[in-house]
Design a protein around this motif. Sequence first.
Motif, short mmCIF file in Angstrom:
data_model
loop_
_atom_site.label_atom_id
_atom_site.label_comp_id
_atom_site.label_asym_id
_atom_site.label_seq_id
_atom_site.Cartn_x
_atom_site.Cartn_y
_atom_site.Cartn_z
N SER A 1 0.96 -1.00 -0.06
CA SER A 1 0.10 0.01 0.05
C SER A 1 0.83 1.20 0.15
O SER A 1 2.08 1.16 -0.02
CB SER A 1 -0.95 -0.15 1.37
OG SER A 1 -2.05 1.19 1.16
N SER A 2 0.23 2.31 0.15
CA SER A 2 1.05 3.71 -0.13
C SER A 2 0.67 4.62 1.14
O SER A 2 -0.35 4.24 1.78
CB SER A 2 0.69 4.35 -1.36
OG SER A 2 -0.91 4.78 -1.28
N ALA A 3 1.41 5.66 1.27
CA ALA A 3 1.24 6.55 2.53
C ALA A 3 0.07 7.23 2.38
O ALA A 3 -0.74 7.64 3.02
CB ALA A 3 2.69 7.41 2.46
N TYR B 1 -2.65 6.08 0.96
CA TYR B 1 -3.89 5.38 1.42
C TYR B 1 -3.98 5.68 3.09
O TYR B 1 -5.13 5.66 3.58
CB TYR B 1 -3.73 3.91 1.32
CG TYR B 1 -4.97 3.11 2.07
CD1 TYR B 1 -6.03 3.03 1.53
CD2 TYR B 1 -4.48 2.41 3.16
CE1 TYR B 1 -7.16 2.12 2.14
CE2 TYR B 1 -5.38 2.00 4.01
CZ TYR B 1 -6.69 1.64 3.39
OH TYR B 1 -7.81 0.90 4.24
N LEU B 2 -2.88 5.48 3.95
CA LEU B 2 -2.91 5.80 5.25
C LEU B 2 -3.53 6.89 5.53
O LEU B 2 -4.25 7.27 6.79
CB LEU B 2 -1.61 5.30 5.62
CG LEU B 2 -1.59 4.98 7.26
CD1 LEU B 2 -2.44 3.65 7.57
CD2 LEU B 2 -0.20 4.90 7.85
N SER C 1 6.80 4.76 1.53
CA SER C 1 6.80 6.26 1.60
C SER C 1 8.24 6.82 1.46
O SER C 1 9.10 6.15 2.34
CB SER C 1 6.30 6.49 3.15
OG SER C 1 6.25 7.81 3.29
N VAL D 1 7.03 -0.56 7.30
CA VAL D 1 7.07 0.59 6.22
C VAL D 1 8.18 0.44 5.64
O VAL D 1 9.35 0.25 6.15
CB VAL D 1 7.05 2.11 7.27
CG1 VAL D 1 7.47 3.18 6.56
CG2 VAL D 1 5.67 1.97 8.03
N ALA E 1 -2.20 -0.68 -4.36
CA ALA E 1 -1.81 1.10 -4.42
C ALA E 1 -2.30 1.21 -5.78
O ALA E 1 -2.22 0.61 -7.04
CB ALA E 1 -0.17 1.35 -3.94
N LEU F 1 3.25 10.09 7.52
CA LEU F 1 2.37 9.06 7.94
C LEU F 1 1.75 9.45 9.17
O LEU F 1 2.28 9.89 10.12
CB LEU F 1 3.04 7.74 8.05
CG LEU F 1 3.81 7.18 6.91
CD1 LEU F 1 4.71 5.96 7.48
CD2 LEU F 1 2.98 6.88 5.84
N ILE G 1 3.80 -0.40 3.80
CA ILE G 1 3.57 0.74 3.26
C ILE G 1 4.80 1.50 2.67
O ILE G 1 5.67 1.65 3.39
CB ILE G 1 2.78 1.87 4.38
CG1 ILE G 1 1.61 1.08 5.09
CG2 ILE G 1 2.48 3.26 3.94
CD1 ILE G 1 1.14 1.44 6.40
#
Length: 283
Positions: free
Chosen positions: A88-90, A92-93, A135, A155, A206, A140, A133
């Motif tokens: 996933s990606s920053a 999304y968070l 980044s 991460v 992502a 975040l 994630i």
Amino acid sequence: MVTATVTRLVPDYAEQVPLEGLYLQHAPALAEGRLQPWVYSNFIASLDGRVAVAHPDTGERGVPAAIANPRDWRLYQELAAQADILVSSARYLRDLSAGKAQDTLPVSDDPAYADLHAWRRARGMAAKPAVVILSSSLDLPIETLCRSLERPVYVATGAKADRARLEEIAACGARVLTCGEDRGVDGKALIDALVAEGYRRIYSVAGPGVLETLIEARVINRLYLTQVHRLLGGASYDTLLEGRLLESPADFSLSALYYDRGVARACSQFFSVYDAVAPEATC
């Protein structure tokens, strides 16, 4: 209840095949002890190639409501059910923290997907996939990250990332992976690090930025694409792959294609499955 079906066009024609379980049959049977990973990604796009469009009020980009649909969402969940870890990606968070995310990370706890949880249990898999994630900025929301730890969370960042920020993230219980010599993540280093952690079925959920990272490193094995037969237009949008021109094209071959006629007053769509192949000089 009528069982939803689609028409299989490739590799061989079948007038009706069930929608539920369609992608579960693609789950790779990885041999015990095999280190080679299986990396895959999934997108939904309009006929004119929009995977995200700008919201008319906020300008923020997201999956177009005009093409999002529960039949595609079912297959998205099936792909997640196969995964050891989600990429996933920053962004999304941050969206999740702000209450703007499309949904929580799969596999969903909605009773409609109880069969997918059972499928994982039957294969001795964790209740839900772990999450990594990506980044470079480490911008975040730490509180959201801490709350998300009902599953292993990593991460991934580059070697030049802010050390103090990394300590804050690690204090939440997340595992930090250094996957690049600069601030950003190198795709090959990322996959190598995940394999070293014991993850082999790696599913990128992502957007185009992460796909570009994986494509440039040539680590993608399979691409799933839902193409909704609807034109959207618009001047502010994301396409499947952006950024600079690839030094050599990333070649894929069509391994499966399904035609979904849709439901009443809904447009039709293709569910297509592409496998990565070695680059060729010409098509």
